[in-house]
Design a protein around this motif. Sequence first.
Motif, PDB file in Angstrom:
ATOM      1  N   ASP A  89       0.681  -1.339  -0.048  1.00 31.35           N
ATOM      2  CA  ASP A  89      -0.281   0.021  -0.041  1.00 31.35           C
ATOM      3  C   ASP A  89       0.859   1.369  -0.098  1.00 31.35           C
ATOM      4  OD1 ASP A  89      -1.615   2.165   1.245  1.00 31.35           O
ATOM      5  OD2 ASP A  89      -3.367   0.290   1.706  1.00 31.35           O
ATOM      6  N   TRP A  90       0.998   2.090  -1.179  1.00 25.53           N
ATOM      7  CA  TRP A  90       1.841   3.271  -1.158  1.00 25.53           C
ATOM      8  C   TRP A  90       1.550   4.810  -0.337  1.00 25.53           C
ATOM      9  CZ3 TRP A  90       6.207   2.611  -2.922  1.00 25.53           C
ATOM     10  CH2 TRP A  90       7.399   3.526  -4.049  1.00 25.53           C
ATOM     11  N   ASP A  91       0.347   4.682  -1.025  1.00 27.32           N
ATOM     12  CA  ASP A  91      -0.258   5.967   0.161  1.00 27.32           C
ATOM     13  C   ASP A  91       0.587   5.657   1.136  1.00 27.32           C
ATOM     14  OD1 ASP A  91      -1.117   7.089  -2.220  1.00 27.32           O
ATOM     15  OD2 ASP A  91      -2.444   6.102  -2.004  1.00 27.32           O
ATOM     16  N   PHE A  92      -0.068   4.425   1.915  1.00 31.15           N
ATOM     17  CA  PHE A  92       0.352   4.844   3.715  1.00 31.15           C
ATOM     18  C   PHE A  92       1.585   4.587   3.601  1.00 31.15           C
ATOM     19  CE2 PHE A  92       0.830   1.740   7.779  1.00 31.15           C
ATOM     20  CZ  PHE A  92       0.197   1.927   8.305  1.00 31.15           C
ATOM     21  N   LEU A  93       2.519   3.890   3.188  1.00 35.19           N
ATOM     22  CA  LEU A  93       4.010   4.477   3.677  1.00 35.19           C
ATOM     23  C   LEU A  93       4.669   5.363   3.239  1.00 35.19           C
ATOM     24  CD1 LEU A  93       4.947   0.747   1.976  1.00 35.19           C
ATOM     25  CD2 LEU A  93       5.460   1.451   4.710  1.00 35.19           C
TER      26      LEU A  93
END
Length: 329
Positions: free
Chosen positions: A73-77
Amino acid sequence: MMDTREPAFKMPPVRETARGSLRRVGFELEFSGLTLQAAAEAVAAALGGELEQDSAAEMSLNHEHGRFNIEIDWDFLKRRAAETGAKEGGDGWLDLLSQVAVLVVPVEVVCPPLPLDQLATLQPLVPALRDAGARGTEESLIAAYGVHINAEIPRLDATTLIAYLRAFALLQWWLVDAHKVDIARRASPYIDLYPEAYVRLLCEHTHPSMDDIFTDYLQHNASRNRALDLLPLLAEIDEQRVRRTIDDPRIKPRPAFHYRLPNCQIEKSDWSLASGWNTWCVVEALAAQPELQAALGEEFLSRSQPLLGVNRSKWIEFVEQWLNDHALV
């Protein structure tokens, strides 16, 4: 070797598209407990093929049936990196990817759409991820992991589309119980059901045009966060009309239903991707029988009371018996 304990994938009543080709189905599987690298290696061990590192948060598997994407999950990271001061692309960023993903960030395996007669190819995938340490829905009160099913529509016409919409809408309360949707996922905003007013509208409009379908759906469901997200399919038909209502770059046009209701129970030895698919096939069965569907719609309308609507628990109980009586389950 395929785990013979896993259920086989059922075949829907309508198996071909208007072009005469077998319909295709894609799966998106969310879980935690593994790093990106470990997840990708498990996928490769199960299915074969060649792994590639696409970015710090994405890997892919080149396979004879298409490209499998394994991603974090790119946005979370990005949010976590900002909080900890890790710079994207730097050593701190890579450490964050490795450490946080195992705890709470879902890793997602996105499978290419496969013809119905090739779905068994996916059977070794879940046991391999499970053995590597993947954990699903019940392991997280935060992420509410699920399985998304992208089932190609047989025909891009109003008659076919309304049949599936109405079938799902009439079954949606029952489906939540049939899938045993986890409480964390029920409470999340990502798999909202269609509002009851929209279900009544679907039952009342027996032969809507494609324009009617667009108007009604976008008025009542202007969100990606639906258990059956129709926006990708509508965008395939008329992308500009969809984007005038919901300008979200995450909406990707494709001729498929985006079904988001099933849990990911990858940690359970008797669970497989076929579990969610086989429950979805009840929608397929009802969509293929217009007379039964019309009768169930009339029953729903007859049970609707002013201000109160339809009693959900009684409807679920009725539908369970009705489906059994008509050999749909």
